[in-house]
Design an enzyme around this catalytic site. Structure first.
Site, PDB file in Angstrom:
ATOM      1  N   LYS A 186      43.644  57.017  46.846  1.00 41.27           N
ATOM      2  CA  LYS A 186      42.440  56.403  46.647  1.00 41.27           C
ATOM      3  C   LYS A 186      42.837  55.081  47.353  1.00 41.27           C
ATOM      4  O   LYS A 186      43.994  54.789  47.630  1.00 41.27           O
ATOM      5  CB  LYS A 186      41.905  56.450  45.373  1.00 41.27           C
ATOM      6  CG  LYS A 186      42.786  55.509  44.428  1.00 41.27           C
ATOM      7  CD  LYS A 186      42.247  55.497  43.069  1.00 41.27           C
ATOM      8  CE  LYS A 186      43.134  54.707  42.100  1.00 41.27           C
ATOM      9  NZ  LYS A 186      42.612  55.024  40.426  1.00 41.27           N
TER      10      LYS A 186
ATOM     11  N   TYR B   2      46.962  21.488  51.217  1.00 41.22           N
ATOM     12  CA  TYR B   2      45.710  20.860  50.713  1.00 41.22           C
ATOM     13  C   TYR B   2      45.815  20.454  49.321  1.00 41.22           C
ATOM     14  O   TYR B   2      46.500  21.182  48.700  1.00 41.22           O
ATOM     15  CB  TYR B   2      44.762  21.918  50.886  1.00 41.22           C
ATOM     16  CG  TYR B   2      44.080  22.189  52.140  1.00 41.22           C
ATOM     17  CD1 TYR B   2      43.463  21.495  52.950  1.00 41.22           C
ATOM     18  CD2 TYR B   2      44.263  23.554  52.709  1.00 41.22           C
ATOM     19  CE1 TYR B   2      42.959  21.532  54.111  1.00 41.22           C
ATOM     20  CE2 TYR B   2      43.951  23.966  53.953  1.00 41.22           C
ATOM     21  CZ  TYR B   2      43.158  22.923  54.685  1.00 41.22           C
ATOM     22  OH  TYR B   2      42.557  23.050  55.869  1.00 41.22           O
TER      23      TYR B   2
HETATM   24  C1  LIG Z   1      44.011  55.728  40.060  1.00 42.19           C
HETATM   25  C2  LIG Z   1      44.236  56.741  39.209  1.00 42.19           C
HETATM   26  C3  LIG Z   1      45.035  57.356  39.101  1.00 42.19           C
HETATM   27  C4  LIG Z   1      46.501  56.658  39.468  1.00 42.19           C
HETATM   28  O1  LIG Z   1      47.017  55.526  38.765  1.00 42.19           O
HETATM   29  P1  LIG Z   1      48.443  54.735  38.657  1.00 42.19           P
HETATM   30  O2  LIG Z   1      48.235  53.560  37.585  1.00 42.19           O
HETATM   31  O3  LIG Z   1      48.255  54.018  40.263  1.00 42.19           O
HETATM   32  O4  LIG Z   1      49.388  55.644  38.628  1.00 42.19           O
HETATM   33  C5  LIG Z   1      45.357  58.104  37.877  1.00 42.19           C
HETATM   34  N1  LIG Z   1      44.459  58.948  37.564  1.00 42.19           N
HETATM   35  C6  LIG Z   1      43.207  58.389  37.762  1.00 42.19           C
HETATM   36  C7  LIG Z   1      41.909  59.229  37.381  1.00 42.19           C
HETATM   37  C8  LIG Z   1      42.935  57.239  38.610  1.00 42.19           C
HETATM   38  O5  LIG Z   1      41.709  56.831  38.749  1.00 42.19           O
END
Ligand SMILES: *Cc1c(COP(=O)(O)O)cnc(C)c1O
Length: 364
Positions: free
Chosen positions: A35, A256
C-alpha cells in the site's frame, strides 16, 4: 546538472527482508504489503524484490491494477475492501480478493452480478476499533456471506493495535480465537511486528502473514529492537552531497532562527536536502547523518532545500562529498531510517512514505 539528491531502492534488500519474514513464520504464506506505493518505494521499483511473495496486499484499486499490469497473476488482497459497488466489477475482472469489514460491503456484494465468485477476507474488530465486525456480530456476517452465490471462499482476518508494544496481542488474540474457533477458512492476523515478536505461536502466524514495514527495512518496534536485531536491511537510501562548506567561529549561528550556536571553531557542510525532499523538518541538532560514510550530526534547523552537518568527525569532507540521510553509504555504513524518524518524533513508516516526488529515484 540536477541537484545531487537521490533515493536508491535496494531490490536485494527487499528480497532479503521478505526471506527473513518467511523464516520467522516458516509455514505461513506471505502477503507483501505494498500500500501507499510500496511505502514510498514505488510499486514498479519494488516489484522485482517482492515477487517471491505469495500475494500482494494493498488498498488502492489503482495500485491493484498496477500490480496486475506488472504481470502478477497470483493473489492480490484489498485490505480495506471495496468502497463502492463498481469496485466489485474490477475485483471480478482482475480477480482481486477483498476484505469485508462492514454490512454495507456485504450488501454491495449481494447485489453484484458476477460469473466468478469472490474470495473474501472477513475482518473482525477484535479491539483496535478501526475496521471490522465486532465479535458478537462476526459469526452472523460469516453466515450471511457463506450463503451468497457471489462468495467462493471466506478467510478470517483481524489486526493488532499493540503488536509492537507493551500491551501486546493477547487480549485481541483470545477474542479472535474464541470467536472463530469452529469456523472453517484460512486465517490472517500478523503484521510485521506480530510476525517478528509473537509468531512463535502458530495461531498468530495463521495461514497468511501481512508484513509491510519490516520488508522495507525498518524495525517495527524500534527502539526496543533495531534492524540489526531483526536481521533486516534498509530498502531505501536517501543520499545527497555537500554543496558548500562554512567555517564557524565561537558564537556564530547556523540557519533559520539561529537555533545552533558554535561553542568553538567549527567546520560545517551544507547538504542538498531539505524538508521539500521529505526530510523531516522536526529533526533538530544532533540527528545522525553520514558524511563519506562517517557518522556525524545535523546542526541547526532543516530548511526547505538544505540542511547543515558538523564536519568535525570527517575533516577530509569537502564540496561534493557523499551524504547519507538514511540507508546505506557507499562504504557500507548504515544509518537506520528508524534513528532519523525517532529524532523527528515519528516512525520510519512516515519518512519512507513522505519521500517527495521531486527526489529522483534509482533502483540498485
Ligand atoms: C498496513 C497493514 C499491514 C502491514 O503493517 P506493517 O506494520 O507495516 O507490517 C498489515 N495489515 C493491515 C490490515 C494493514 O493495513
Amino acid at each position: 546538472m540536477p541537484r545531487p539528491i537521490q533515493a536508491t531502492i535496494h531490490v536485494e534488500a527487499l528480497r532479503h527482508n521478505l526471506a527473513r519474514m518467511r523464516s520467522a513464520t516458516p509455514d505461513a504464506k506471505v502477503w507483501a504489503v505494498v500500500k501507499a506505493n510500496a511505502y514510498g518505494h514505488g510499486i514498479e521499483r519494488a516489484y522485482d524484490g517482492l515477487r517471491g511473495a505469495d500475494g500482494f496486499a494493498l488498498l488502492d484499486l489503482g495500485e491493484a491494477e498496477r500490480v496486475r499490469s506488472l504481470g502478477w497473476r497470483g493473489p492480490i488482497l484489498l485490505l480495506e475492501g471495496v468502497f463502492e459497488p463498481r469496485d466489485l466489477e474490477l475485483c471480478s475482472r482482475l480477480g482481486l480478493w477483498h476484505t469485508i469489514h462492514c454490512d454495507e460491503q456485504i450488501e454491495m456484494l449481494a447485489a453484484h452480478k458476477t460469473q466468478v465468485p469472490h474470495r473474501v477476507f472477513l475482518k473482525m474488530n477484535s479491539g483496535m476499533n478501526r475496521l471490522g465486525f465486532a465479535p458478537a456480530r462476526y459469526r452472523a456476517a460469516w453466515t450471511r456471506l457463506d450463503a451468497l452465490p457471489q462468495v467462493e471462499e471466506i478467510s478470517l482476518m483481524t489486526h493488532f493495535s499493540d503488536a509492537d508494544g507493551e500491551r501486546g496481542i493477547d487480549h485481541q488474540l483470545s477474542v479472535f480465537l474464541d470467536t472463530t474457533r469452529d469456523l472453517p477458512g484460512e486465517r490472517s492476523l500478523a503484521n510485521s511486528a506480530a510476525s517478528l515478536r509473537h509468531a512463535a505461536d502458530p495461531q498468530v502466524r495463521g495461514d497468511w502473514i501481512r508484513p509491510g514495514i519490516a520488508v522495507y527495512g525498518s524495525a517495527p518496534d524500534y527502539p526496543e529492537h533495531d534492524v540489526g536485531h531483526w536481521g533486516i536491511r534498509p530498502a531505501m537510501t536517501l543520499g545527497s552531497k555537500l554543496l558548500a562548506v562554512q567555517y564557524l567561529q565561537p558564537g556564530d549561528t547556523v540557519g533559520y532562527g539561529s537555533s545552533f550556536t558554535a561553542g568553538e571553531p567549527l567546520r560545517i557542510g551544507v547538504v542538498a536536502c531539505g524538508y521539500a525532499d521529505g526530510y523531516p523538518r522536526h529533526c533538530s541538532t544532533g540527528t545522525p547523518v553520514l558524511v563519506e560514510g562517517v557518522r556525524t550530526r545535523l546542526v541547526g534547523r532543516v530548511s526547505m532545500d538544505m540542511l547543515a552537518v558538523d564536519l568535525t568527525p570527517v575533516p577530509h569532507a569537502d564540496f561534493g562529498s557523499e551524504v547519507t540521510l538514511w540507508g546505506t553509504a557507499s562504504n557500507g555504513a548504515l544509518l537506520a531510517i528508524d534513528e532519523v524518524a525517532k529524532s523527528a518524533g515519528t516512525l520510519g513508516y512516515e519518512l519512507m512514505c513522505a519521500l517527495a516526488p521531486r527526489v529522483p529515484v534509482v533502483v540498485a
